[in-house]
Design a protein around this motif. Structure first.
Motif, PDB file in Angstrom:
ATOM      1  N   TYR A   1     -27.115   8.698  -4.023  1.00  0.00           N
ATOM      2  CA  TYR A   1     -27.584   7.680  -3.453  1.00  0.00           C
ATOM      3  C   TYR A   1     -29.161   7.685  -3.019  1.00  0.00           C
ATOM      4  O   TYR A   1     -29.757   8.853  -3.432  1.00  0.00           O
ATOM      5  CB  TYR A   1     -26.890   7.644  -1.990  1.00  0.00           C
ATOM      6  CG  TYR A   1     -27.078   8.830  -1.267  1.00  0.00           C
ATOM      7  CD1 TYR A   1     -27.965   9.109  -0.286  1.00  0.00           C
ATOM      8  CD2 TYR A   1     -26.074   9.710  -1.480  1.00  0.00           C
ATOM      9  CE1 TYR A   1     -27.936  10.390   0.274  1.00  0.00           C
ATOM     10  CE2 TYR A   1     -26.337  11.090  -0.840  1.00  0.00           C
ATOM     11  CZ  TYR A   1     -27.125  11.085   0.059  1.00  0.00           C
ATOM     12  OH  TYR A   1     -27.288  12.341   0.705  1.00  0.00           O
ATOM     13  N   SER A   2     -29.877   6.733  -2.695  1.00  0.00           N
ATOM     14  CA  SER A   2     -31.240   6.819  -2.531  1.00  0.00           C
ATOM     15  C   SER A   2     -31.675   6.629  -1.010  1.00  0.00           C
ATOM     16  O   SER A   2     -31.003   5.938  -0.388  1.00  0.00           O
ATOM     17  CB  SER A   2     -32.027   5.937  -3.365  1.00  0.00           C
ATOM     18  OG  SER A   2     -31.573   4.546  -3.051  1.00  0.00           O
ATOM     19  N   ILE A   3     -32.626   7.398  -0.633  1.00  0.00           N
ATOM     20  CA  ILE A   3     -33.163   6.979   0.899  1.00  0.00           C
ATOM     21  C   ILE A   3     -34.676   7.121   0.489  1.00  0.00           C
ATOM     22  O   ILE A   3     -35.206   8.027  -0.104  1.00  0.00           O
ATOM     23  CB  ILE A   3     -32.936   8.402   1.765  1.00  0.00           C
ATOM     24  CG1 ILE A   3     -31.385   8.393   2.050  1.00  0.00           C
ATOM     25  CG2 ILE A   3     -33.670   8.127   3.137  1.00  0.00           C
ATOM     26  CD1 ILE A   3     -30.872   9.362   2.885  1.00  0.00           C
ATOM     27  N   ASP A   4     -35.542   6.118   1.094  1.00  0.00           N
ATOM     28  CA  ASP A   4     -37.011   6.040   0.826  1.00  0.00           C
ATOM     29  C   ASP A   4     -37.479   6.276  -0.602  1.00  0.00           C
ATOM     30  O   ASP A   4     -38.397   7.094  -0.765  1.00  0.00           O
ATOM     31  CB  ASP A   4     -37.609   7.177   1.632  1.00  0.00           C
ATOM     32  CG  ASP A   4     -37.604   6.744   3.342  1.00  0.00           C
ATOM     33  OD1 ASP A   4     -37.100   5.255   3.534  1.00  0.00           O
ATOM     34  OD2 ASP A   4     -37.730   7.373   4.089  1.00  0.00           O
ATOM     35  N   SER A   5     -36.618   5.683  -1.407  1.00  0.00           N
ATOM     36  CA  SER A   5     -36.917   5.590  -3.007  1.00  0.00           C
ATOM     37  C   SER A   5     -36.758   7.204  -3.509  1.00  0.00           C
ATOM     38  O   SER A   5     -36.819   7.335  -4.816  1.00  0.00           O
ATOM     39  CB  SER A   5     -38.324   5.360  -3.243  1.00  0.00           C
ATOM     40  OG  SER A   5     -38.592   4.073  -3.020  1.00  0.00           O
ATOM     41  N   ALA A   6     -36.194   8.000  -2.826  1.00  0.00           N
ATOM     42  CA  ALA A   6     -35.905   9.263  -3.463  1.00  0.00           C
ATOM     43  C   ALA A   6     -34.228   9.267  -3.773  1.00  0.00           C
ATOM     44  O   ALA A   6     -33.333   8.793  -2.660  1.00  0.00           O
ATOM     45  CB  ALA A   6     -35.846  10.556  -2.633  1.00  0.00           C
TER      46      ALA A   6
ATOM     47  N   GLU B   1     -24.547   1.964  -0.555  1.00  0.00           N
ATOM     48  CA  GLU B   1     -25.575   2.443  -1.319  1.00  0.00           C
ATOM     49  C   GLU B   1     -25.377   3.662  -2.343  1.00  0.00           C
ATOM     50  O   GLU B   1     -26.574   4.092  -2.891  1.00  0.00           O
ATOM     51  CB  GLU B   1     -26.725   2.893  -0.313  1.00  0.00           C
ATOM     52  CG  GLU B   1     -27.087   1.783   0.967  1.00  0.00           C
ATOM     53  CD  GLU B   1     -25.844   1.577   1.876  1.00  0.00           C
ATOM     54  OE1 GLU B   1     -25.342   2.699   2.096  1.00  0.00           O
ATOM     55  OE2 GLU B   1     -25.956   0.687   2.493  1.00  0.00           O
ATOM     56  N   SER B   2     -24.024   4.019  -2.741  1.00  0.00           N
ATOM     57  CA  SER B   2     -23.920   4.957  -3.489  1.00  0.00           C
ATOM     58  C   SER B   2     -23.369   4.716  -4.916  1.00  0.00           C
ATOM     59  O   SER B   2     -22.782   3.697  -4.922  1.00  0.00           O
ATOM     60  CB  SER B   2     -22.953   5.898  -2.805  1.00  0.00           C
ATOM     61  OG  SER B   2     -23.622   6.382  -1.396  1.00  0.00           O
ATOM     62  N   SER B   3     -23.652   5.349  -5.579  1.00  0.00           N
ATOM     63  CA  SER B   3     -22.891   5.469  -7.165  1.00  0.00           C
ATOM     64  C   SER B   3     -22.039   6.806  -7.160  1.00  0.00           C
ATOM     65  O   SER B   3     -22.400   7.738  -6.499  1.00  0.00           O
ATOM     66  CB  SER B   3     -23.713   5.434  -8.145  1.00  0.00           C
ATOM     67  OG  SER B   3     -24.570   4.459  -8.305  1.00  0.00           O
TER      68      SER B   3
ATOM     69  N   THR C   1     -39.450  17.185  -0.260  1.00  0.00           N
ATOM     70  CA  THR C   1     -38.740  16.845   0.944  1.00  0.00           C
ATOM     71  C   THR C   1     -39.308  15.239   1.540  1.00  0.00           C
ATOM     72  O   THR C   1     -40.275  14.938   0.935  1.00  0.00           O
ATOM     73  CB  THR C   1     -38.976  17.959   2.052  1.00  0.00           C
ATOM     74  OG1 THR C   1     -40.299  17.851   2.461  1.00  0.00           O
ATOM     75  CG2 THR C   1     -38.667  19.312   1.636  1.00  0.00           C
ATOM     76  N   LEU C   2     -38.502  14.928   2.479  1.00  0.00           N
ATOM     77  CA  LEU C   2     -38.780  13.639   2.903  1.00  0.00           C
ATOM     78  C   LEU C   2     -40.227  14.030   3.889  1.00  0.00           C
ATOM     79  O   LEU C   2     -40.603  12.864   4.284  1.00  0.00           O
ATOM     80  CB  LEU C   2     -37.810  13.150   3.833  1.00  0.00           C
ATOM     81  CG  LEU C   2     -36.430  12.865   3.189  1.00  0.00           C
ATOM     82  CD1 LEU C   2     -35.556  12.165   4.011  1.00  0.00           C
ATOM     83  CD2 LEU C   2     -37.005  11.717   2.073  1.00  0.00           C
ATOM     84  N   SER C   3     -40.646  14.878   4.077  1.00  0.00           N
ATOM     85  CA  SER C   3     -41.989  15.070   4.836  1.00  0.00           C
ATOM     86  C   SER C   3     -43.086  14.818   4.227  1.00  0.00           C
ATOM     87  O   SER C   3     -44.367  14.674   4.781  1.00  0.00           O
ATOM     88  CB  SER C   3     -41.796  16.325   5.722  1.00  0.00           C
ATOM     89  OG  SER C   3     -42.207  17.459   4.731  1.00  0.00           O
ATOM     90  N   CYS C   4     -43.163  14.575   2.769  1.00  0.00           N
ATOM     91  CA  CYS C   4     -44.154  14.209   1.901  1.00  0.00           C
ATOM     92  C   CYS C   4     -44.871  13.105   2.187  1.00  0.00           C
ATOM     93  O   CYS C   4     -44.109  11.986   3.004  1.00  0.00           O
ATOM     94  CB  CYS C   4     -43.776  14.521   0.432  1.00  0.00           C
ATOM     95  SG  CYS C   4     -43.404  16.303   0.364  1.00  0.00           S
ATOM     96  N   SER C   5     -46.053  12.862   1.591  1.00  0.00           N
ATOM     97  CA  SER C   5     -46.616  11.482   1.877  1.00  0.00           C
ATOM     98  C   SER C   5     -46.064  10.356   1.252  1.00  0.00           C
ATOM     99  O   SER C   5     -45.373  10.515   0.201  1.00  0.00           O
ATOM    100  CB  SER C   5     -48.145  11.559   1.280  1.00  0.00           C
ATOM    101  OG  SER C   5     -48.786  10.220   1.003  1.00  0.00           O
TER     102      SER C   5
ATOM    103  N   TYR D   1     -36.275   8.540  -8.940  1.00  0.00           N
ATOM    104  CA  TYR D   1     -35.610   9.174 -10.017  1.00  0.00           C
ATOM    105  C   TYR D   1     -35.636  10.809  -9.758  1.00  0.00           C
ATOM    106  O   TYR D   1     -35.119  11.592 -10.574  1.00  0.00           O
ATOM    107  CB  TYR D   1     -36.072   8.896 -11.162  1.00  0.00           C
ATOM    108  CG  TYR D   1     -35.740   7.389 -11.629  1.00  0.00           C
ATOM    109  CD1 TYR D   1     -34.411   6.897 -11.479  1.00  0.00           C
ATOM    110  CD2 TYR D   1     -36.827   6.567 -12.116  1.00  0.00           C
ATOM    111  CE1 TYR D   1     -34.293   5.429 -12.001  1.00  0.00           C
ATOM    112  CE2 TYR D   1     -36.682   5.430 -12.472  1.00  0.00           C
ATOM    113  CZ  TYR D   1     -35.496   4.796 -12.277  1.00  0.00           C
ATOM    114  OH  TYR D   1     -35.091   3.683 -12.543  1.00  0.00           O
ATOM    115  N   GLU D   2     -36.183  11.348  -8.813  1.00  0.00           N
ATOM    116  CA  GLU D   2     -36.294  12.770  -8.424  1.00  0.00           C
ATOM    117  C   GLU D   2     -35.125  13.023  -7.735  1.00  0.00           C
ATOM    118  O   GLU D   2     -34.903  12.762  -6.565  1.00  0.00           O
ATOM    119  CB  GLU D   2     -37.815  13.315  -7.342  1.00  0.00           C
ATOM    120  CG  GLU D   2     -37.833  14.556  -7.424  1.00  0.00           C
ATOM    121  CD  GLU D   2     -38.245  15.156  -8.619  1.00  0.00           C
ATOM    122  OE1 GLU D   2     -38.055  16.542  -9.036  1.00  0.00           O
ATOM    123  OE2 GLU D   2     -39.102  14.664  -9.595  1.00  0.00           O
ATOM    124  N   VAL D   3     -34.232  13.862  -8.164  1.00  0.00           N
ATOM    125  CA  VAL D   3     -33.116  14.494  -7.494  1.00  0.00           C
ATOM    126  C   VAL D   3     -33.595  15.826  -6.608  1.00  0.00           C
ATOM    127  O   VAL D   3     -33.999  16.544  -6.988  1.00  0.00           O
ATOM    128  CB  VAL D   3     -31.995  14.926  -8.561  1.00  0.00           C
ATOM    129  CG1 VAL D   3     -30.711  15.458  -7.513  1.00  0.00           C
ATOM    130  CG2 VAL D   3     -31.496  13.925  -9.233  1.00  0.00           C
TER     131      VAL D   3
END
Length: 332
Positions: A83-88, A54-56, A5-9, A16-18
């Motif tokens: 699409y990506s948010i904060d490299s995810a 920002e999307s494919s 999740t986005l709450s991780c460090s 590349y993690e979906v």
């Protein structure tokens, strides 16, 4: 299973993690399009921010260039956005859409009244048509009784209705006794160039209607007509067939007590004869129409329906659509 999740460090790499998005996304795509119509995909987050650039977009498992595509053949397809948010990397919801040829839905208009002893014959003929096909849009225009409304009088005057019953196919073609099904069946077996969808919702007592119209051909001097109709209105009906042993209405009494009147014109969202569309209305371009109406508390929403038709300069209906309220009716 590892759930990221986005709450991780931020020091951890999720590229590349979906993962399941914490922000609910909405992929904007209609459920139906016409052949060769340009389809544009857009994607938004829960706050309405546009993530399209920002999307494919992955259609039928293949990433497309940009966010537009079209098809020359009918068929069904699936699309989702990545699409990506904060490299995810995130995936949107997957949506299904179809390429269709619209079917023809025939308008049947019944000019009638509770005082008209021959009029039940038309309503019965319409019910028999409904046993053959759902591809009809029915409007009963009442005169001289409790169900008469001013838009109905406008239609009666415009089309010079002087005899009752009068029944019309697609507004301008007489449908005469014995009200055979063959002329209607011959029309519904044909493809149509115009697609009409109806989406409606009740919010409290406010009915909101969203219409989408698209045509394979340019439309010149065409109009859109939108009506509210109601079923299950109970009024006594004069019956001249009470003694006719060959009639469906034989022995039902004169009048028929508590006769059920369906498809009754109750309101016109447009002018009774229609509102002009953009002239010309370009081929393969979506055109949208929005209407709202405060529904009286005495109405039962389950009995209400919406009839929409596109008519030409001669007031002939080219195609139509019917939907119950609080529902979505696609092109077909």
């Amino acid at each position: 299973m590892l759930i990221v999740t986005l709450s991780c460090s931020r020091s951890e790499s999720f590229f590349y993690e979906v993962v399941e998005p914490e922000i609910v996304t909405g992929l904007a795509v209609h459920s139906s399009y016409l052949r060769n119509q340009e389809i544009t995909f857009e994607v938004f987050d829960a706050e309405g921010n546009d993530l399209t650039l920002e999307s494919s977009f992955i259609v039928d498992g293949v990433s497309i260039v940009g966010n537009q595509i079209s098809y020359s053949e009918i068929g069904t397809h699936q699309v989702y956005a990545e699409y990506s948010i904060d490299s995810a990397i995130y995936n949107s919801d997957t949506r299904t859409f179809s390429i269709v040829i619209p079917s023809t839905k025939v308008v049947l208009e019944d000019y009638t009244g509770t005082w008209c002893g021959y009029c039940p014959n038309v309503s019965h003929a319409i019910e028999e048509i409904r046993m053959i096909t759902d591809d009809i849009s029915v409007v009963a225009i009442h005169y001289g009784d409790e169900m008469t409304i001013s838009p109905g009088l406008d239609l009666i005057n415009e089309f010079n209705i002087t005899g009752y019953p009068t029944a019309r196919i697609n507004r301008t073609t007489d449908w005469s006794y014995p009200y055979a099904s063959s002329p209607i069946e011959s029309l519904i077996d044909t493809d149509n160039s115009i697609g009409i969808s109806i989406d409606s919702q009740m919010d409290g007592m406010i009915l909101a209607i969203n219409l989408r119209v698209v045509s394979e051909e340019d439309l010149n001097n065409h109009k859109i007509v939108a009506y509210l109709v109601e079923d299950n209105l109970i009024y006594d009906q004069v019956n001249y067939y009470n003694n006719d042993e060959n009639s469906y209405f034989f022995g039902m009494g004169n009048p028929i007590v508590d006769f059920v009147h369906n498809d009754v014109l109750r309101h016109s969202f447009t002018d009774a004869l229609g509102n002009p569309m953009e002239n010309p209305t370009p081929a393969l371009n979506d055109t949208f129409f929005n209407y709202s109406l405060e529904i009286d508390s005495g109405y039962n929403p389950a009995n209400l329906g919406i009839v929409v038709m596109i008519v030409n300069q001669n007031n002939t209906a080219i195609n139509s659509q019917f939907s119950r309220i609080n529902s979505f009716q696609d092109f077909n």
